[in-house]
Design a protein around this motif. Structure first.
Motif, PDB file in Angstrom:
ATOM      1  N   LYS A 224       0.814  -1.217   0.000  1.00  0.00           N
ATOM      2  CA  LYS A 224       0.000   0.000   0.000  1.00  0.00           C
ATOM      3  C   LYS A 224       0.848   1.269   0.000  1.00  0.00           C
ATOM      4  O   LYS A 224       0.427   2.292  -0.542  1.00  0.00           O
ATOM      5  CB  LYS A 224      -0.931   0.002   1.215  1.00  0.00           C
ATOM      6  CG  LYS A 224      -1.948  -1.126   1.226  1.00  0.00           C
ATOM      7  CD  LYS A 224      -2.832  -1.058   2.468  1.00  0.00           C
ATOM      8  CE  LYS A 224      -3.856  -2.190   2.467  1.00  0.00           C
ATOM      9  NZ  LYS A 224      -4.700  -2.163   3.684  1.00  0.00           N
ATOM     10  N   THR A 225       2.020   1.182   0.610  1.00  0.00           N
ATOM     11  CA  THR A 225       2.864   2.371   0.753  1.00  0.00           C
ATOM     12  C   THR A 225       4.252   2.132   0.170  1.00  0.00           C
ATOM     13  O   THR A 225       4.875   1.103   0.434  1.00  0.00           O
ATOM     14  CB  THR A 225       3.008   2.751   2.240  1.00  0.00           C
ATOM     15  OG1 THR A 225       1.718   3.008   2.795  1.00  0.00           O
ATOM     16  CG2 THR A 225       3.879   3.995   2.397  1.00  0.00           C
ATOM     17  N   ILE A 226       4.718   3.101  -0.620  1.00  0.00           N
ATOM     18  CA  ILE A 226       6.089   3.092  -1.120  1.00  0.00           C
ATOM     19  C   ILE A 226       6.844   4.112  -0.287  1.00  0.00           C
ATOM     20  O   ILE A 226       6.567   5.309  -0.340  1.00  0.00           O
ATOM     21  CB  ILE A 226       6.167   3.462  -2.619  1.00  0.00           C
ATOM     22  CG1 ILE A 226       5.199   2.600  -3.449  1.00  0.00           C
ATOM     23  CG2 ILE A 226       7.597   3.311  -3.118  1.00  0.00           C
ATOM     24  CD1 ILE A 226       5.481   1.119  -3.407  1.00  0.00           C
ATOM     25  N   GLY A 244      -3.621  -1.137  -5.618  1.00  0.00           N
ATOM     26  CA  GLY A 244      -3.726  -1.191  -4.165  1.00  0.00           C
ATOM     27  C   GLY A 244      -2.754  -0.239  -3.494  1.00  0.00           C
ATOM     28  O   GLY A 244      -2.962   0.171  -2.342  1.00  0.00           O
ATOM     29  N   VAL A 245      -1.683   0.139  -4.209  1.00  0.00           N
ATOM     30  CA  VAL A 245      -0.757   1.142  -3.684  1.00  0.00           C
ATOM     31  C   VAL A 245      -1.504   2.461  -3.547  1.00  0.00           C
ATOM     32  O   VAL A 245      -2.206   2.892  -4.471  1.00  0.00           O
ATOM     33  CB  VAL A 245       0.464   1.328  -4.609  1.00  0.00           C
ATOM     34  CG1 VAL A 245       1.301   2.524  -4.159  1.00  0.00           C
ATOM     35  CG2 VAL A 245       1.323   0.070  -4.612  1.00  0.00           C
ATOM     36  N   THR A 246      -1.397   3.112  -2.391  1.00  0.00           N
ATOM     37  CA  THR A 246      -2.125   4.366  -2.150  1.00  0.00           C
ATOM     38  C   THR A 246      -1.208   5.562  -1.933  1.00  0.00           C
ATOM     39  O   THR A 246      -1.624   6.696  -2.121  1.00  0.00           O
ATOM     40  CB  THR A 246      -3.038   4.231  -0.923  1.00  0.00           C
ATOM     41  OG1 THR A 246      -2.235   3.930   0.236  1.00  0.00           O
ATOM     42  CG2 THR A 246      -4.064   3.125  -1.120  1.00  0.00           C
ATOM     43  N   SER A 247       0.055   5.312  -1.537  1.00  0.00           N
ATOM     44  CA  SER A 247       0.927   6.424  -1.171  1.00  0.00           C
ATOM     45  C   SER A 247       2.347   6.246  -1.686  1.00  0.00           C
ATOM     46  O   SER A 247       2.910   5.155  -1.618  1.00  0.00           O
ATOM     47  CB  SER A 247       0.947   6.559   0.358  1.00  0.00           C
ATOM     48  OG  SER A 247       1.846   7.553   0.787  1.00  0.00           O
ATOM     49  N   ALA A 266      -4.852   3.543 -10.321  1.00  0.00           N
ATOM     50  CA  ALA A 266      -5.876   4.486  -9.875  1.00  0.00           C
ATOM     51  C   ALA A 266      -6.005   4.526  -8.361  1.00  0.00           C
ATOM     52  O   ALA A 266      -6.549   5.487  -7.796  1.00  0.00           O
ATOM     53  CB  ALA A 266      -7.224   4.123 -10.499  1.00  0.00           C
ATOM     54  N   SER A 267      -5.490   3.508  -7.683  1.00  0.00           N
ATOM     55  CA  SER A 267      -5.611   3.438  -6.225  1.00  0.00           C
ATOM     56  C   SER A 267      -4.732   4.460  -5.502  1.00  0.00           C
ATOM     57  O   SER A 267      -4.955   4.752  -4.326  1.00  0.00           O
ATOM     58  CB  SER A 267      -5.248   2.023  -5.739  1.00  0.00           C
ATOM     59  OG  SER A 267      -3.943   1.661  -6.175  1.00  0.00           O
ATOM     60  N   VAL A 268      -3.734   5.021  -6.189  1.00  0.00           N
ATOM     61  CA  VAL A 268      -2.839   5.994  -5.552  1.00  0.00           C
ATOM     62  C   VAL A 268      -3.574   7.304  -5.288  1.00  0.00           C
ATOM     63  O   VAL A 268      -4.135   7.912  -6.189  1.00  0.00           O
ATOM     64  CB  VAL A 268      -1.593   6.257  -6.429  1.00  0.00           C
ATOM     65  CG1 VAL A 268      -0.763   7.403  -5.849  1.00  0.00           C
ATOM     66  CG2 VAL A 268      -0.734   5.010  -6.532  1.00  0.00           C
ATOM     67  N   THR A 269      -3.548   7.731  -4.022  1.00  0.00           N
ATOM     68  CA  THR A 269      -4.238   8.967  -3.630  1.00  0.00           C
ATOM     69  C   THR A 269      -3.282  10.023  -3.076  1.00  0.00           C
ATOM     70  O   THR A 269      -3.659  11.168  -2.889  1.00  0.00           O
ATOM     71  CB  THR A 269      -5.301   8.675  -2.560  1.00  0.00           C
ATOM     72  OG1 THR A 269      -4.682   8.048  -1.423  1.00  0.00           O
ATOM     73  CG2 THR A 269      -6.388   7.753  -3.110  1.00  0.00           C
TER      74      THR A 269
END
Length: 284
Positions: A224-226, A244-247, A266-269
């Motif tokens: 989820k996070t890089i 699923g990656v968001t950040s 598209a999951s990156v916010t």
């Protein structure tokens, strides 16, 4: 009638054979055929990535292997190479002044345990008088690596014990020679998969060793996070972030001068303002 029946049977057999051959061709040359995305259910994708969410095609998906072995070199006392101060019940390292090579961080100084490796301790970006560091062995008992501990260092290999429970942001940023990260399998917070450091839950990618010579990396499903500086200074040309990656953190892709393709789902916010540094001139 009998002749027609035999002819019809031969025709059916021929069609069945053609279907079998087509199925074999499809399975061995899948990248040339349409595929359905498991990330967003988009059908009919024909390229390497889904046109809806950038999910990698089945033949590109990461296949994680077991964690790297953990067998640190035999300990050598190098306490004299470190300056420190006593803060309550702990020894706080303030400076490293050794010759480099393989560095053994002491588990205690002045009779007090070393619990934290402070920010920028091994960074070449600030004033320093130590030799070129190739390997660092962190002792059992250390629990925390502060932000940017090895920022801009020639480090190639590191050993992280089971006691470490906190690794700060950008700890390995711009370590362009880093190739091997070893984590004690007894560590309950962190793990290494395919030489890449993750949290044990595999939801945060902390660092991809930038000394590796691979050109493409696919972030495993579930991340989820890089983390900050995760890919900084890497030689990668293509990075695929799984659905699923968001950040994406600070300086994640800083200094990636060879990066040409980055698939962001598209999951990156959230993307940090300095996620790309100022060096990605070739990326499209």
């Amino acid at each position: 009638m009998m002749k027609r029946s035999k002819t019809f049977t031969k025709l059916i057999c021929s069609l069945v054979l053609m279907c079998i051959l087509f199925t074999i061709a499809l399975s061995t040359n899948a990248e040339h055929y349409a595929w359905d995305c498991p990330g967003c259910d988009r059908t009919g994708n024909t390229g390497n990535y889904c046109g809806g969410c950038a999910h990698p095609a089945p033949w590109l998906e990461a296949k994680p292997s077991t964690s790297s072995s953990y067998d640190p070199p035999t300990y050598v006392d190098q306490s004299a190479d470190f300056e420190y101060r006593i803060n309550g019940s702990q020894a706080v390292i303030t400076k490293y002044k050794g010759k480099g090579g393989t560095v053994f961080i002491p588990s205690s100084l002045g009779g007090k345990p070393v619990k934290t490796i402070p920010s920028l301790l091994f960074s070449k970006s600030i004033a320093h008088d130590f030799g070129t560091i190739k390997c660092v062995v962190i002792p059992e008992g250390v629990t925390k690596l502060d932000n940017s501990v090895f920022y801009d260092n020639d480090l190639e290999e590191i050993y992280i014990p089971a006691s470490v429970t906190s690794i700060g942001d950008e700890v390995f940023s711009y370590c362009s020679s880093l190739k091997s990260i070893h984590v004690d399998p007894e560590n309950k917070k962190y793990t290494v998969v395919d030489d890449v450091l993750f949290t044990k839950t595999m939801d945060t990618l902390i660092v991809y060793p930038c000394g590796k010579n691979e050109k493409t990396y696919v972030v495993p499903e579930g991340v989820k996070t890089i983390g900050g500086g995760a890919f900084s200074d890497s030689k990668l040309e293509t990075v695929i972030l799984s659905n699923g990656v968001t950040s994406i953190g600070r300086t994640t892709f800083g200094g990636c001068q060879e990066l040409k393709e980055l698939a962001i789902p598209a999951s990156v916010t959230k993307i940090d303002d300095l996620a790309f540094g100022s060096y990605n001139y070739n990326m499209t």
